[in-house]
Design an enzyme around this catalytic site. Structure first.
Site, mmCIF file in Angstrom:
data_model
loop_
_atom_site.group_PDB
_atom_site.id
_atom_site.type_symbol
_atom_site.label_atom_id
_atom_site.label_comp_id
_atom_site.label_asym_id
_atom_site.label_seq_id
_atom_site.Cartn_x
_atom_site.Cartn_y
_atom_site.Cartn_z
ATOM 1 N N GLU A 249 20.358 72.117 11.316
ATOM 2 C CA GLU A 249 19.921 70.733 11.092
ATOM 3 C C GLU A 249 20.387 70.254 9.718
ATOM 4 O O GLU A 249 19.582 69.951 8.826
ATOM 5 C CB GLU A 249 18.399 70.630 11.228
ATOM 6 C CG GLU A 249 17.934 70.984 12.630
ATOM 7 C CD GLU A 249 16.446 70.796 12.863
ATOM 8 O OE1 GLU A 249 15.677 70.878 11.898
ATOM 9 O OE2 GLU A 249 16.052 70.578 14.016
ATOM 10 N N GLU B 59 17.957 73.893 20.430
ATOM 11 C CA GLU B 59 16.513 73.840 20.184
ATOM 12 C C GLU B 59 15.920 72.707 21.003
ATOM 13 O O GLU B 59 16.439 71.583 20.972
ATOM 14 C CB GLU B 59 16.186 73.533 18.711
ATOM 15 C CG GLU B 59 16.347 74.668 17.774
ATOM 16 C CD GLU B 59 15.810 74.340 16.377
ATOM 17 O OE1 GLU B 59 14.820 73.603 16.252
ATOM 18 O OE2 GLU B 59 16.404 74.844 15.411
#
Ligand code: BG6
Length: 484
Positions: A191, A383
């Site tokens: 991320e 995810e």
């Protein structure tokens, strides 16, 4: 080749974790401290925006001097360091094809800047990868998942220092050489967009030491993007069969209303979220970003060769997390709700998790299509999942129908996206075994198919139990997404 379920043969079904949220053993076998080791558990009632994820220089000094009495759950994880064989056996029982994990950089280079790696750290990951392979589970490995070695914070204020690029490159080369043939799928920064949201989490940066933290975080981002491309270059040279991905927390912004002002705002917010994959996939800074820098008076220090590096070493696949969607409006007014890394105006059409994250399965189909249309590169969901409290029944069973419902809806929208024509490599559910929450350091915010007996205060036997979702996911994998 497509099977009749829509998913490719060899589709990478599995789950995802991060070293600091599972391993424990934070000071064992030569491991150095990392940013995650300073993050304490703060009970919900005492949590504020300022003390949840970002830490201060004062806090670090207090912890180092031993004055601090808080608990640091990311130092304990779920004891995977000693328990990985049993845990992987359970994942294999579900039929996992892939398991995402990260290498704790400070286990391999304790301070981050040494020239020689720590053999005990390298050996640990070698054992884990070999165990996975023995069950035909493909390791999917993140080089840096919110775990910057503290030595780099001390010396350079984390990714603020350009020198960190070189240390990261050295780390990447070391592990690529060592795990050549064992690891096929890599990604650089988890991320990566968090560097501009929580600089300590994403880059070991102490913002209180900076005059202009916002501008500095974009400079740090430049360093990470260059480092990411250099890692891709190194991987191509060292292991031509391996593939490199980037990793974005995808936050789809919908306009709050059909007022063109809101539509424009949503488009701009979306661009600023896609900035990171734009650079990783297309190899250059987009014009909207150059304009953003100008408007905010940010002058990036871009050195000779940087732009060529970004251009020449783009990623092989686009991987991303997806939990929820957000709303954009040209006003600050309205009811707000919490979310992954960011909060948002509340969407009246969506329900939310107990933590306020808005549940939007159709959004996953939207983002998959948009990514595919924009980049035409293979996509990988690394995810997705629901953080929820679980109840253990008297007989030890755990009926997590809410989790099955969330995953079923997301996977079925993902299936529609594949039928729409996107090229999808795999799906990794977040936290297949309960782990420490990234944002709150709680154990009670659980994502797993496997329950871990441990509470927010660190009490519990650590015993692992199969939840109802365990058999459900096993069946999803067995039927390649045919039975949801
Ligand atoms: C992602 C992170 O943002 O969300 C994970 O990559 C994290 O590390 C996951 O655990 C879920 O967030 P949380 O805060 O519920 O643990």
């Amino acid at each position: 080749m497509q099977t009749n379920t829509g998913f490719k043969d060899g589709f990478l079904w599995g789950g995802a974790t991060a070293a600091n949220q599972i391993e424990g053993a934070f000071d064992v076998d030569g491991k150095g401290l990392s940013s995650a080791d300073f993050v304490e558990y703060i009970p919900k009632e005492q949590r504020t925006k300022d003390n949840s994820m970002e830490v201060t220089t004062e806090h670090i000094q207090k912890v180092l001097s031993g004055e601090y009495e808080g608990r640091f759950p990311k130092r304990e994880g779920i004891n995977f360091y000693y328990h990985y064989e049993e845990d992987i056996k359970l994942l294999a029982e579900m039929g996992f094809k892939a398991f995402r994990m990260s290498i704790h950089w400070s286990r391999v280079f304790p301070k981050g800047f040494e020239s020689e790696p720590n053999e005990a750290g390298l050996k640990f990951y070698e054992n884990v990868f070999k165990t996975l392979k023995s069950y035909d589970i493909e390791p999917v490995v993140t080089l840096s998942h919110y775990e910057t070695p503290y030595g780099l914070t001390e010396k350079y204020n984390g990714w603020i220092g350009r020198e960190v690029i070189e240390h990261f490159e050295h780390y990447a080369k070391t592990v690529f050489k060592r795990y050549k043939g064992l690891v096929k799928y890599w990604m650089t920064f988890n991320e990566i967009n968090i560097i501009n949201i929580s600089p300590f989490t994403g880059g070991g940066i102490l913002s209180d030491q900076l005059e202009n933290p916002k501008a500095a975080s974009y400079q740090a981002l430049h360093h990470q993007l260059v480092a990411s491309s250099l890692a891709t270059k190194a991987l191509r040279e060292i292991d031509a069969d391996a593939q490199m991905g980037c990793m974005l927390a995808r936050m789809k912004h919908y306009p709050y209303t059909c007022n063109p002002e809101d539509v424009l705002k949503a488009m701009q917010d979306d661009q600023m979220n896609l900035l990171y994959t734009d650079v990783h996939a297309l190899g250059e800074y987009p014009n909207y970003y150059k304009q953003f820098l100008k408007e905010n008076d940010i002058n990036l220090d871009i050195q000779e060769g940087d732009l060529e590096t970004l251009k020449n070493y783009t990623v092989d696949y686009i991987s991303f997390s997806y939990y929820m969607s957000l709303l954009s409006a040209n006003t600050e007014e309205g009811i707000r709700t919490e979310g992954n890394l960011m909060n948002s105006l509340k969407n009246p059409y969506l329900e939310a998790s107990e933590w306020g994250w808005q549940i939007d399965p159709i959004g996953i189909r939207v983002v998959l299509n948009e990514f595919w249309d924009r980049y035409h590169k293979p996509l990988f969901i690394v995810e997705n999942g629901l953080g929820a409290k679980d109840k253990v029944e008297e007989d030890g069973s755990i009926h997590d129908s809410y989790r099955i419902d969330y995953l079923e809806k997301h996977i079925s929208e993902m299936k529609k996206a594949v039928i729409d024509g996107v090229d999808l490599m795999g799906y990794l559910a977040w936290g297949p075994i309960d782990l420490v929450s990234m944002s709150t350091s709680e154990m009670s915010k659980r994502y797993g198919f496997i329950y871990v007996d441990k509470d927010d205060e660190g009490n519990g036997s650590g015993e692992r139990t199969r939840k109802d979702s365990f058999n459900w996911y096993k069946n999803v994998i067995e039927t390649n997404g045919g039975n949801l």
